[in-house]
Design a protein around this motif. Structure first.
Motif, PDB file in Angstrom:
ATOM      1  N   VAL A 104       0.736  -1.123  -0.124  1.00 23.54           N
ATOM      2  CA  VAL A 104      -0.110  -0.207   0.466  1.00 23.54           C
ATOM      3  C   VAL A 104       1.016   1.349   0.228  1.00 23.54           C
ATOM      4  N   ILE A 105       0.702   2.200  -0.688  1.00 18.66           N
ATOM      5  CA  ILE A 105       1.424   3.626  -0.779  1.00 18.66           C
ATOM      6  C   ILE A 105       0.193   4.652  -0.593  1.00 18.66           C
ATOM      7  N   ALA A 106       0.535   5.743   0.042  1.00 14.07           N
ATOM      8  CA  ALA A 106       0.055   6.475   1.049  1.00 14.07           C
ATOM      9  C   ALA A 106      -0.035   7.259  -0.008  1.00 14.07           C
ATOM     10  N   ALA A 107      -1.001   7.971  -1.107  1.00 13.23           N
ATOM     11  CA  ALA A 107      -0.138   9.640  -1.444  1.00 13.23           C
ATOM     12  C   ALA A 107      -1.007  10.451  -0.659  1.00 13.23           C
ATOM     13  N   ILE A 108       0.032  11.152   0.251  1.00 14.78           N
ATOM     14  CA  ILE A 108      -0.579  12.001   1.805  1.00 14.78           C
ATOM     15  C   ILE A 108      -0.616  13.577   0.812  1.00 14.78           C
ATOM     16  N   ASN A 109      -2.428  13.757   0.022  1.00 13.19           N
ATOM     17  CA  ASN A 109      -2.122  15.695  -0.346  1.00 13.19           C
ATOM     18  C   ASN A 109      -2.415  16.386   0.325  1.00 13.19           C
ATOM     19  N   GLY A 110      -2.548  15.813   1.968  1.00 11.14           N
ATOM     20  CA  GLY A 110      -2.948  17.210   2.534  1.00 11.14           C
ATOM     21  C   GLY A 110      -2.958  17.294   3.670  1.00 11.14           C
ATOM     22  N   VAL A 111      -3.701  17.161   4.499  1.00  8.04           N
ATOM     23  CA  VAL A 111      -3.703  16.660   6.755  1.00  8.04           C
ATOM     24  C   VAL A 111      -3.518  15.685   6.414  1.00  8.04           C
ATOM     25  N   SER A 112      -3.102  15.014   7.190  1.00  8.49           N
ATOM     26  CA  SER A 112      -2.813  13.279   7.586  1.00  8.49           C
ATOM     27  C   SER A 112      -3.249  13.850   8.996  1.00  8.49           C
ATOM     28  N   ALA A 113      -3.907  13.610   9.432  1.00  3.31           N
ATOM     29  CA  ALA A 113      -3.696  13.688  11.853  1.00  3.31           C
ATOM     30  C   ALA A 113      -4.850  12.531  12.045  1.00  3.31           C
ATOM     31  N   GLY A 114      -4.327  12.530  13.147  1.00  2.00           N
ATOM     32  CA  GLY A 114      -4.824  11.656  14.544  1.00  2.00           C
ATOM     33  C   GLY A 114      -4.877  10.151  13.633  1.00  2.00           C
ATOM     34  N   ALA A 115      -6.557   9.957  13.571  1.00  2.16           N
ATOM     35  CA  ALA A 115      -6.242   8.090  12.665  1.00  2.16           C
ATOM     36  C   ALA A 115      -5.950   8.426  11.232  1.00  2.16           C
ATOM     37  N   GLY A 116      -5.687   9.123  11.007  1.00  2.00           N
ATOM     38  CA  GLY A 116      -5.183   9.593   8.922  1.00  2.00           C
ATOM     39  C   GLY A 116      -4.218   9.718   9.396  1.00  2.00           C
ATOM     40  N   PHE A 117      -3.496   9.663  10.166  1.00  2.00           N
ATOM     41  CA  PHE A 117      -1.862   9.416  10.623  1.00  2.00           C
ATOM     42  C   PHE A 117      -1.947   7.819  10.391  1.00  2.00           C
ATOM     43  N   GLY A 118      -2.190   7.284  11.581  1.00  5.47           N
ATOM     44  CA  GLY A 118      -2.076   5.835  11.242  1.00  5.47           C
ATOM     45  C   GLY A 118      -2.533   5.327   9.813  1.00  5.47           C
ATOM     46  N   VAL A 119      -3.322   6.040   8.925  1.00  5.27           N
ATOM     47  CA  VAL A 119      -3.834   5.610   7.979  1.00  5.27           C
ATOM     48  C   VAL A 119      -2.202   5.740   7.151  1.00  5.27           C
ATOM     49  N   ALA A 120      -1.896   6.501   7.600  1.00  6.87           N
ATOM     50  CA  ALA A 120      -0.867   6.672   6.625  1.00  6.87           C
ATOM     51  C   ALA A 120       0.713   5.871   7.059  1.00  6.87           C
ATOM     52  N   LEU A 121       0.708   5.766   8.119  1.00  5.30           N
ATOM     53  CA  LEU A 121       1.951   5.506   9.122  1.00  5.30           C
ATOM     54  C   LEU A 121       1.949   3.816   9.368  1.00  5.30           C
ATOM     55  N   ALA A 122       0.710   3.461   8.637  1.00  4.30           N
ATOM     56  CA  ALA A 122       0.403   1.673   7.904  1.00  4.30           C
ATOM     57  C   ALA A 122       0.908   1.414   7.264  1.00  4.30           C
ATOM     58  N   SER A 123       0.390   2.341   5.397  1.00  6.59           N
ATOM     59  CA  SER A 123       0.361   2.005   4.258  1.00  6.59           C
ATOM     60  C   SER A 123       2.335   1.855   4.773  1.00  6.59           C
ATOM     61  N   ASP A 124       2.552   0.969   3.864  1.00  5.05           N
ATOM     62  CA  ASP A 124       4.082   0.220   3.392  1.00  5.05           C
ATOM     63  C   ASP A 124       4.781   1.601   2.777  1.00  5.05           C
ATOM     64  N   ILE A 125       4.653   2.286   2.177  1.00  2.90           N
ATOM     65  CA  ILE A 125       5.281   3.040   1.418  1.00  2.90           C
ATOM     66  C   ILE A 125       4.562   4.728   1.938  1.00  2.90           C
ATOM     67  N   ARG A 126       4.864   5.909   2.141  1.00  3.54           N
ATOM     68  CA  ARG A 126       4.126   7.332   2.151  1.00  3.54           C
ATOM     69  C   ARG A 126       5.628   8.619   1.261  1.00  3.54           C
ATOM     70  N   ILE A 127       4.065   8.598   0.164  1.00  2.00           N
ATOM     71  CA  ILE A 127       5.018  10.132  -0.695  1.00  2.00           C
ATOM     72  C   ILE A 127       3.988  10.770   0.175  1.00  2.00           C
ATOM     73  N   ALA A 128       4.689  11.970   0.898  1.00  2.00           N
ATOM     74  CA  ALA A 128       3.597  13.247   0.561  1.00  2.00           C
ATOM     75  C   ALA A 128       3.738  14.384  -0.382  1.00  2.00           C
ATOM     76  N   SER A 129       2.883  15.222  -0.651  1.00  2.00           N
ATOM     77  CA  SER A 129       2.975  16.848  -1.583  1.00  2.00           C
ATOM     78  C   SER A 129       4.039  17.689  -0.304  1.00  2.00           C
ATOM     79  N   GLU A 130       3.870  18.546  -1.087  1.00  2.00           N
ATOM     80  CA  GLU A 130       4.583  19.500  -0.201  1.00  2.00           C
ATOM     81  C   GLU A 130       3.277  20.766   0.532  1.00  2.00           C
ATOM     82  N   ALA A 131       2.092  19.789  -0.231  1.00  3.39           N
ATOM     83  CA  ALA A 131       0.796  20.917   0.843  1.00  3.39           C
ATOM     84  C   ALA A 131       0.434  19.967   2.702  1.00  3.39           C
ATOM     85  N   ALA A 132       1.328  18.552   2.536  1.00  3.33           N
ATOM     86  CA  ALA A 132       1.303  17.911   3.275  1.00  3.33           C
ATOM     87  C   ALA A 132       1.162  18.416   4.779  1.00  3.33           C
ATOM     88  N   ARG A 133       0.757  17.664   5.929  1.00  2.00           N
ATOM     89  CA  ARG A 133       0.490  18.079   6.720  1.00  2.00           C
ATOM     90  C   ARG A 133       0.491  17.068   7.924  1.00  2.00           C
TER      91      ARG A 133
END
Length: 246
Positions: A104-133
């Motif tokens: 699973v690749i998390a394509a983090i386009n913006g706010v990643s908070a709380g359980a959403g941050f958990g979804v990102a961390l549980a992904s195998d690879i994370r790519i963030a846009s410059e707008a991600a927080r």
């Protein structure tokens, strides 16, 4: 194959890649019970598809996922919330993401908070846009995540990259292209080996003997596969391999 339709997310298949897009943009894709239920259903659906080799998770609009829906939490506290759908809840999303066979690749386009941050961390690879927080409101063993939990601060994508929380930061307009390029690179590799690698990473218990046992079992399965024969033949014939996951 019957493809299910969803109201609060979409699933798009491109070759061997499935993209799940959380679709509550007006709420920064906050997780309410109906969205959580659909998220679990989409993961189950994709997990059963042999032709899908990689999954991308992203969010519609300005947010990746802002965590649990606060309005829903207030309604629950006041006793006015609608009954939640039966089935696994929000806390089961992270292990579900790790349990499906595809990376699973998390394509983090913006706010990643709380359980959403958990979804990102549980992904195998994370790519963030410059707008991600990034922000979290719960403790984790990793030092950077602990700092986030204890301070309650919001951190930008560059900070997350420096702390190793994301693999790459790209311009916002390149995010999905970058995620798809990476997904297609992974999908071009032998599917049996890719799935075995994910399983080995997530399912071992830290016991080196157990890890070696699992590795041996995975190697035995790959050794007898059609894809291994294809790998050998393509190398000798000096051409790109065509893997079928068999």
């Amino acid at each position: 194959m019957v493809v299910r339709s969803y109201e609060l997310l979409s699933v798009e298949r491109t070759g061997h890649v499935a993209t799940i897009t959380l679709n509550r943009p007006e709420k920064l894709n906050a997780l309410n019970p109906p969205l959580v239920a659909e998220f679990h259903a989409a993961l189950d659906e994709i997990a059963s598809e042999e032709d899908i080799r990689v999954v991308i998770v992203t969010g519609a609009g300005r947010g990746f996922c802002s965590g649990a829906d606060v309005n829903r939490q207030l309604e629950s506290l006041q006793g006015t919330a609608d009954p939640a759908p039966e089935g696994p809840g929000i806390t089961a999303l992270a292990p579900h993401l790790q349990r499906i066979p595809q990376p699973v690749i998390a394509a983090i386009n913006g706010v990643s908070a709380g359980a959403g941050f958990g979804v990102a961390l549980a992904s195998d690879i994370r790519i963030a846009s410059e707008a991600a927080r990034f922000s979290c409101i719960f403790a984790a063993r990793q030092g950077a995540a602990m700092e986030m939990a204890l301070t309650g601060s919001i951190y930008d994508a560059q900070w997350a990259l420096e702390k190793g929380l994301v693999n790459k930061v790209v311009p916002a307009d390149r995010l999905l292209d970058a995620a798809m390029e990476l997904a297609q690179t992974i999908a071009s590799n032998p599917p049996i080996c890719v799935r075995s690698i994910k399983q080995l990473v997530h399912e071992h218990d830290g016991d080196i003997e157990n890890v070696l046992h699992l590795e041996s079992a995975a190697n035995a399965s790959a050794y007898c596969s059609e894809d291994r024969l294809e790998a050998v033949k393509s190398f000798l014939e000096k051409r790109e391999p065509v893997y079928k996951g068999r």
